[in-house]
Design an enzyme around this catalytic site. Sequence first.
Site, PDB file in Angstrom:
ATOM      1  N   HIS A   1       0.753  -1.185  -0.103  1.00 55.95           N
ATOM      2  CA  HIS A   1      -0.006  -0.098  -0.089  1.00 55.95           C
ATOM      3  C   HIS A   1       0.716   1.352  -0.073  1.00 55.95           C
ATOM      4  O   HIS A   1       0.386   2.522  -0.155  1.00 55.95           O
ATOM      5  CB  HIS A   1      -0.786  -0.056   1.144  1.00 55.95           C
ATOM      6  CG  HIS A   1      -2.557   0.604   0.824  1.00 55.95           C
ATOM      7  ND1 HIS A   1      -2.700   1.613   0.009  1.00 55.95           N
ATOM      8  CD2 HIS A   1      -3.516   0.188   1.389  1.00 55.95           C
ATOM      9  CE1 HIS A   1      -3.914   1.787  -0.040  1.00 55.95           C
ATOM     10  NE2 HIS A   1      -4.324   0.897   0.724  1.00 55.95           N
TER      11      HIS A   1
ATOM     12  N   ASP B   1      -2.617   2.653  -4.461  1.00 59.54           N
ATOM     13  CA  ASP B   1      -3.596   2.908  -3.768  1.00 59.54           C
ATOM     14  C   ASP B   1      -4.536   1.835  -4.044  1.00 59.54           C
ATOM     15  O   ASP B   1      -4.616   1.150  -5.027  1.00 59.54           O
ATOM     16  CB  ASP B   1      -4.204   4.346  -4.011  1.00 59.54           C
ATOM     17  CG  ASP B   1      -3.348   5.495  -3.429  1.00 59.54           C
ATOM     18  OD1 ASP B   1      -2.687   5.116  -2.411  1.00 59.54           O
ATOM     19  OD2 ASP B   1      -3.433   6.417  -3.993  1.00 59.54           O
TER      20      ASP B   1
END
Length: 383
Positions: free
Chosen positions: A357, A361
């Site tokens: 992450h 995204d």
Amino acid sequence: MSEEIKITLPKLGESIVSATVVQWFKKVGDRVALDEPLLEVSTDKVNSEIPSPVAGVLQQILALADQELQVGEALAVVSTNVAAPAMAAVSAPAQAFISSSSEQEDFLSPSVMRLLREKGIALSDIDKIPHTGQGGRLTKKDVEEYKTKPQCPMALASTERVKMTPMRKAIADNMVKSFYEAPHATLITEVDVTKILKVIQEHKKQQSTVKITITAFVARAIARALKAYPLINSSLDGDTIVMKRFVNLGVAVSVDQGLMVPVIKNCQQKNLSEIAQQISDLAEKTRNHRLVPEDVQDGSITLTNFGMTGTMIGVPIIRYPEVAIVGLGAITKKVAAMPDDSIAIRSVMMVSFTFDHRVLDGIYGCGFLSELKKHLEEDVSLD
């Protein structure tokens, strides 16, 4: 004129900084030829043999079995003098190793040595095991029966301590590093693979020498989906995202020591048959322990198929320093509503996508997973 050459642990791959000694093929005093294997070491990626850079006599062993070393640390000393060195010249730790195990190792096959390590049986204890092999040799069956022999009820332990193999420990260290350094996020979608399975069945009837599998279709789909979402095919170097222009797809293969991940290099340039053939070849090399370091290096994204065990959904851990991994679940049948509102029985498979992450995204990951699903459901030709 003789010369003493210190042999160190070489760099075995771009991301490999350490390795564990598995076994020595030579003992102090043995003659060695140029490029003759001296020892075997293990990393989280592959086992490798370390050859001698010179011809001579093994004078000192500086690293013992199960010892972990960093790249550049000393393994041994080879003398170019044709005369064998005196045993007194051996370093203290190595002397203990030689006196306790070298003669016994000469009498044991590599497979028996590996089993002894896996079972946690010290070489000093092998005299307690009945030797039934030809010439009084210890066999794998002897070791298995020794460990499984019923014990007296009063002496039966309620627990068993099993030391990790070097490969298992290396895999564990790599997984811990990846899990705690990279914040993992996972997305899951259902893919209709009915068309793919039909194509595979039709291809079988052609009696081709190349076996087309669902894994090959997914590998091709990943390479094609990455064209639209290149950020996923990258690694993180500090605060810099390193995007790869090639798709080096790692395909996880289960072996007795753990999980190996051989790499299909430049997967984006290969057609379906070439991908299927390379998957088959690499799997065969993996299971027969014939992988070389080049087979497992420079991966850019990984594919793992836990569905072969019947597992429907899984959340795999990213292989450091990659930033994404795709997981395949088991193929099952279900009744589904079709676009024309008819009802049909379809073959479906859960596909998971785990990503770092820090690099991308969730919405970007959703886009990639949707693109992958589209290729698997619509792009089913054999071309």
